[in-house]
Design a protein around this motif. Structure first.
Motif, PDB file in Angstrom:
ATOM      1  N   MET A 176       0.826  -1.209   0.000  1.00 49.55           N
ATOM      2  CA  MET A 176       0.000   0.000   0.000  1.00 49.55           C
ATOM      3  C   MET A 176       0.859   1.258   0.000  1.00 49.55           C
ATOM      4  O   MET A 176       0.517   2.251  -0.623  1.00 49.55           O
ATOM      5  N   ARG A 219       1.593   2.242  -3.261  1.00 50.16           N
ATOM      6  CA  ARG A 219       0.394   2.617  -4.024  1.00 50.16           C
ATOM      7  C   ARG A 219      -0.019   1.599  -5.071  1.00 50.16           C
ATOM      8  O   ARG A 219      -0.447   1.971  -6.175  1.00 50.16           O
ATOM      9  N   LEU A 220       0.091   0.335  -4.726  1.00 59.90           N
ATOM     10  CA  LEU A 220      -0.389  -0.693  -5.649  1.00 59.90           C
ATOM     11  C   LEU A 220      -1.915  -0.761  -5.596  1.00 59.90           C
ATOM     12  O   LEU A 220      -2.541  -0.279  -4.644  1.00 59.90           O
ATOM     13  N   ASP A 221      -2.505  -1.402  -6.600  1.00 64.76           N
ATOM     14  CA  ASP A 221      -3.949  -1.598  -6.554  1.00 64.76           C
ATOM     15  C   ASP A 221      -4.255  -2.824  -5.677  1.00 64.76           C
ATOM     16  O   ASP A 221      -3.353  -3.584  -5.311  1.00 64.76           O
ATOM     17  N   PRO A 222      -5.530  -3.042  -5.311  1.00 64.82           N
ATOM     18  CA  PRO A 222      -5.852  -4.103  -4.332  1.00 64.82           C
ATOM     19  C   PRO A 222      -5.346  -5.490  -4.724  1.00 64.82           C
ATOM     20  O   PRO A 222      -4.891  -6.241  -3.863  1.00 64.82           O
ATOM     21  N   PHE A 223      -5.390  -5.848  -6.028  1.00 58.35           N
ATOM     22  CA  PHE A 223      -4.889  -7.169  -6.388  1.00 58.35           C
ATOM     23  C   PHE A 223      -3.377  -7.241  -6.272  1.00 58.35           C
ATOM     24  O   PHE A 223      -2.829  -8.286  -5.928  1.00 58.35           O
ATOM     25  N   GLY A 224      -2.713  -6.135  -6.556  1.00 57.32           N
ATOM     26  CA  GLY A 224      -1.275  -6.081  -6.315  1.00 57.32           C
ATOM     27  C   GLY A 224      -0.968  -6.299  -4.845  1.00 57.32           C
ATOM     28  O   GLY A 224      -0.077  -7.074  -4.491  1.00 57.32           O
ATOM     29  N   VAL A 225      -1.740  -5.627  -3.980  1.00 56.84           N
ATOM     30  CA  VAL A 225      -1.545  -5.786  -2.534  1.00 56.84           C
ATOM     31  C   VAL A 225      -1.735  -7.245  -2.126  1.00 56.84           C
ATOM     32  O   VAL A 225      -0.935  -7.811  -1.371  1.00 56.84           O
ATOM     33  N   ILE A 259      -1.400  -9.983  -3.969  1.00 59.71           N
ATOM     34  CA  ILE A 259      -0.305 -10.832  -4.449  1.00 59.71           C
ATOM     35  C   ILE A 259       0.939 -10.642  -3.589  1.00 59.71           C
ATOM     36  O   ILE A 259       1.601 -11.609  -3.200  1.00 59.71           O
ATOM     37  N   ILE A 260       1.242  -9.391  -3.239  1.00 63.66           N
ATOM     38  CA  ILE A 260       2.414  -9.136  -2.391  1.00 63.66           C
ATOM     39  C   ILE A 260       2.232  -9.781  -1.013  1.00 63.66           C
ATOM     40  O   ILE A 260       3.160 -10.388  -0.463  1.00 63.66           O
ATOM     41  N   MET A 281      -6.273  -3.823   4.153  1.00 63.67           N
ATOM     42  CA  MET A 281      -6.634  -2.762   3.203  1.00 63.67           C
ATOM     43  C   MET A 281      -7.775  -1.917   3.751  1.00 63.67           C
ATOM     44  O   MET A 281      -7.808  -0.705   3.560  1.00 63.67           O
TER      45      MET A 281
END
Lengths: 210, 210, 210
Positions: free
Chosen positions: B26, B29-35, B37-38, B78
């Motif tokens: 976060m 500033r990734l998008d929710p699916f990026g968050v 996956i991380i 999130m």
């Protein structure tokens, strides 16, 4: 004698790879354990990826001697930082011989489990190059071999020569192996000496991105 | 009771790792699916690399509960972003206990398939640390543990203590395990409290590059 | 005919992935072998990670045709750099169909070895997305799919639809497969056309770091 020759080169190559990892990590100001991990990954990364792809046992899992060699080399590199400057040429030669041998080991391991020779050239290149690629990823820079040096090229040319000679000539395996290693060392040496570089894609329109 | 104790720590550790991944993603500033996956990669990355190296089934492939736990934790992170600030100390403690247990799990899995104890310490360290390393690679920064914290060091010291005690003392396995986890938690806590750091290689000549 | 349909989409998808890797590498001014390696990794990376996680043979190890296709496509991309601009829409469509098929292949391979359907959605997403993620890691940028596009989202929605239809409807496998691919293509197309984006975590406090 053939076995001992291979073992000696593998030791020298591993030392060179471990040192290259250690010095690159120190330049990025990592702490000692960071340096150790980078040295380890640089040394075993290529062979590890190869073994995972081939689904054969990962080579260093049962090779305590090789693990110890990497760690000791890395510690020596940290203590004697001046080694990098004073033995630059020696390290370059070790590294090139190691690259040559590792390429052949990669090809041979692929052939042993029935992979097509052309794909084996890829496996040889992975064995030789991926340690350095993972090192550069961990250090957050675009892998050096993509930008600066005739490195993968040497692996691919050497690997092709190795396969052609084993298939179409009656030369002994030992001779072919030594010839291939020397060929890879020669390509790298001339490349660095005469500043050979692959052409790059300068002037490419950087505004469009897919 | 012993099983339940381990399970509880594994759950807490997984929650802490998933949150640490979510918050780091976060911040970038990734998008929710990026968050998501991380968070996933941070939680399972270390154990995945370990299982691939040992050629044993990857642990989360058949563990739906663990996968669900990671996803739910990430979603909660999130929604309640303030968790990070208000529960910083709690999360740190979860994370440290998780690190301790994951290190022991890594060592134990290595010993089970006959790997040399010294290499098992490496496997324990990989289990504990590589999730965070992959997280940082994906977020395009030099892995935090190489620069900032006594993290790998705690794994290595704890792992060595674990092995020495199981080999040379008559203490029960449960006692040794709890002692090792507390030792790793203690090292990390003191390191953060008193700003322990490994020395770094400042002042290194940055002009020479191999 | 069904087999041929799949094969045609796999070829088109592989071409699109190889080109996307080649163009991204040329934008970063890599040398030709760097471009080739990036093209290869972008094309096979997702499937390779999936096969390693499932512990099944890595698909391209015995698929010389696919390897040759990737290399030839990459060479063509280097020679005809203008392809990127002139065939942007065509490549986007290839890429989307490839993404759809690769997602289904990933799910199917997971189901075949008895993985839980929900985890199989993850495997499908990995198959579709991880090639691009590894490409971006090698090029030292935060993976595009974490920031810019409805990409993983399309995989997850498509994968869920695929599983629900195979389980709860009497529709034929071929129909469900085609429907899923078209669904994923539609989501991506609408997303790009109408600038759909997942919300991001702007305004997040960047000073605190765990």
């Amino acid at each position: 004698m053939h076995e001992q020759f291979n073992f000696a080169i593998e030791v020298l190559g591993t030392i060179a790879f471990s040192m290259s990892g250690s010095f690159a990590a120190m330049q990025k100001r990592l702490d000692p354990f960071g340096v150790l991990i980078i040295a380890f990954v640089t040394s075993v990364g290529g062979g590890t990826v190869r073994d995972l792809l081939l689904d054969i046992p990962v080579f260093w899992m049962h090779d305590l001697l090789m693990c110890a060699l990497i760690i000791i080399t890395s510690v020596i590199s940290m203590v004697f930082k001046s080694l990098e400057k004073n033995f630059k040429v020696t390290l370059f030669i070790f590294d090139s011989f190691g690259l040559g041998l590792f390429t052949i080991i990669g090809i041979q391991k692929g052939l042993n489990v029935g992979i097509h020779p052309l794909i084996c050239i890829g496996l040889g290149t992975i064995t030789g190059c991926f340690g350095g690629i993972i090192r550069d990823i961990l250090l957050n820079r675009i892998p050096l071999i993509f930008r600066k040096e005739i490195y993968a090229t040497a692996c691919i040319v050497g690997g092709a020569a190795f396969l052609l000679m084993t298939k179409y000539t009656p030369l002994s395996y030992t001779f072919i192996q030594i010839f291939t290693i020397l060929l890879i060392v020669a390509i790298r040496t001339f490349a660095v000496k005469y500043h050979w570089q692959m052409p790059k894609f300068y002037g490419y329109d950087q505004t469009s991105e897919m």
